[in-house]
Write a protein that holds these residues in place. Structure first.
Motif, mmCIF file in Angstrom:
data_model
loop_
_atom_site.group_PDB
_atom_site.id
_atom_site.type_symbol
_atom_site.label_atom_id
_atom_site.label_comp_id
_atom_site.label_asym_id
_atom_site.label_seq_id
_atom_site.Cartn_x
_atom_site.Cartn_y
_atom_site.Cartn_z
ATOM 1 N N THR A 63 -3.078 0.107 -3.840
ATOM 2 C CA THR A 63 -2.827 -1.167 -3.180
ATOM 3 C C THR A 63 -2.581 -2.226 -4.249
ATOM 4 O O THR A 63 -3.420 -2.440 -5.125
ATOM 5 N N LEU A 64 -1.413 -2.857 -4.168
ATOM 6 C CA LEU A 64 -1.071 -3.957 -5.069
ATOM 7 C C LEU A 64 -1.197 -5.259 -4.291
ATOM 8 O O LEU A 64 -0.667 -5.365 -3.185
ATOM 9 N N ASN A 65 -1.881 -6.228 -4.841
ATOM 10 C CA ASN A 65 -2.029 -7.544 -4.215
ATOM 11 C C ASN A 65 -1.496 -8.603 -5.164
ATOM 12 O O ASN A 65 -1.867 -8.625 -6.334
ATOM 13 N N ARG A 66 -0.665 -9.460 -4.668
ATOM 14 C CA ARG A 66 -0.136 -10.576 -5.451
ATOM 15 C C ARG A 66 -0.242 -11.839 -4.604
ATOM 16 O O ARG A 66 -0.044 -11.809 -3.399
ATOM 17 N N SER A 67 -0.527 -12.948 -5.258
ATOM 18 C CA SER A 67 -0.597 -14.222 -4.542
ATOM 19 C C SER A 67 -0.057 -15.331 -5.431
ATOM 20 O O SER A 67 0.005 -15.204 -6.652
ATOM 21 N N LYS A 68 0.326 -16.385 -4.783
ATOM 22 C CA LYS A 68 0.888 -17.530 -5.494
ATOM 23 C C LYS A 68 0.522 -18.786 -4.709
ATOM 24 O O LYS A 68 0.486 -18.776 -3.486
ATOM 25 N N ARG A 69 0.283 -19.851 -5.414
ATOM 26 C CA ARG A 69 -0.038 -21.131 -4.778
ATOM 27 C C ARG A 69 1.162 -22.054 -4.911
ATOM 28 O O ARG A 69 1.665 -22.272 -6.009
ATOM 29 N N ALA A 70 1.614 -22.578 -3.782
ATOM 30 C CA ALA A 70 2.746 -23.509 -3.763
ATOM 31 C C ALA A 70 2.204 -24.902 -3.454
ATOM 32 O O ALA A 70 1.625 -25.121 -2.393
ATOM 33 N N TYR A 71 2.410 -25.806 -4.385
ATOM 34 C CA TYR A 71 1.956 -27.182 -4.182
ATOM 35 C C TYR A 71 3.005 -27.945 -3.386
ATOM 36 O O TYR A 71 4.188 -27.921 -3.708
ATOM 37 N N ILE A 72 2.552 -28.618 -2.361
ATOM 38 C CA ILE A 72 3.434 -29.331 -1.439
ATOM 39 C C ILE A 72 3.415 -30.808 -1.793
ATOM 40 O O ILE A 72 2.353 -31.423 -1.935
ATOM 41 N N VAL A 73 4.613 -31.369 -1.914
ATOM 42 C CA VAL A 73 4.742 -32.800 -2.195
ATOM 43 C C VAL A 73 4.503 -33.548 -0.898
ATOM 44 O O VAL A 73 5.030 -33.190 0.164
ATOM 45 N N ASP A 74 3.709 -34.598 -0.970
ATOM 46 C CA ASP A 74 3.453 -35.424 0.214
ATOM 47 C C ASP A 74 4.731 -36.160 0.606
ATOM 48 O O ASP A 74 5.264 -36.936 -0.170
ATOM 49 N N THR A 75 5.214 -35.860 1.803
ATOM 50 C CA THR A 75 6.485 -36.455 2.245
ATOM 51 C C THR A 75 6.269 -37.558 3.273
ATOM 52 O O THR A 75 7.220 -38.052 3.861
ATOM 53 N N SER A 76 5.013 -37.950 3.498
ATOM 54 C CA SER A 76 4.778 -39.016 4.466
ATOM 55 C C SER A 76 5.239 -40.336 3.871
ATOM 56 O O SER A 76 5.172 -40.548 2.664
ATOM 57 N N PRO A 77 5.742 -41.205 4.724
ATOM 58 C CA PRO A 77 6.239 -42.479 4.190
ATOM 59 C C PRO A 77 5.092 -43.298 3.593
ATOM 60 O O PRO A 77 3.968 -43.251 4.049
ATOM 61 N N THR B 21 0.846 -1.187 0.000
ATOM 62 C CA THR B 21 0.000 0.000 0.000
ATOM 63 C C THR B 21 0.880 1.235 0.000
ATOM 64 O O THR B 21 1.827 1.326 0.781
ATOM 65 N N LYS B 22 0.563 2.171 -0.888
ATOM 66 C CA LYS B 22 1.349 3.402 -0.998
ATOM 67 C C LYS B 22 0.416 4.560 -1.304
ATOM 68 O O LYS B 22 -0.418 4.481 -2.184
ATOM 69 N N LYS B 23 0.592 5.640 -0.563
ATOM 70 C CA LYS B 23 -0.135 6.882 -0.830
ATOM 71 C C LYS B 23 0.669 7.661 -1.855
ATOM 72 O O LYS B 23 1.803 8.050 -1.611
ATOM 73 N N MET B 24 0.103 7.852 -3.020
ATOM 74 C CA MET B 24 0.794 8.563 -4.091
ATOM 75 C C MET B 24 0.876 10.051 -3.762
ATOM 76 O O MET B 24 -0.028 10.612 -3.152
#
Length: 142
Positions: free
Chosen positions: A124-138, A110-113
């Motif tokens: 207001t700039l909004n950015r998002s990203k989805r990170a896929y998690i590898v299942d590490t359970s045995p 957020t920035k007041k010009m």
């Protein structure tokens, strides 16, 4: 020749008058370009922080003999450390949301010009990203 005719033909000071009229407009435009450049820099910093956070979220952290995904606080700390281009705005790194097999990472800025002679809007700039998690359970024994 009367005084009015003499003043009409006198061109001394014309350049100074034109500069006095044009200079505030020119300075305001240059400063406005600088302000927009700060927004582009903040956007690049947000994208970089999201990429680093997503990469870190998918890593395998060794704890003993097991492989675990990083904690939400560690991911948030990594994203905060990788932000750049702050200028005079404010970044907000949101906690990664835990989903089914992924984490949603997001950053906002957020920035007041300010355009010297008049205030600008709050951006207001909004950015998002989805990170896929590898299942590490045995894997279950068969």
């Amino acid at each position: 020749m009367n005084l009015a005719t003499i003043l009409k033909r006198d061109e001394r000071g014309v350049a100074a008058t034109e500069m006095a009229l044009a200079l505030p407009v020119l300075v305001t435009m240059i400063y406005g370009i600088f302000q927009v450049g700060l927004l582009y820099q903040a956007n690049a910093g947000m994208q970089h922080a999201l990429g680093e956070g997503a990469r870190y979220a998918t890593l395998c952290v060794k704890v003993g003999n097991e492989c675990t995904v990083p904690a939400d606080t560690a991911i948030k700390a990594r994203m905060t450390a990788k932000l750049f281009g702050k200028g005079d705005g404010a970044f907000t790194v949101n906690d990664p949301g835990v989903g089914t097999g992924y984490r949603d990472l997001s950053v906002s800025y957020t920035k007041k010009m300010n355009f010297i002679f008049f205030p600008g809007p709050t951006i207001t700039l909004n950015r998002s990203k989805r990170a896929y998690i590898v299942d590490t359970s045995p894997a279950p024994a068969t």
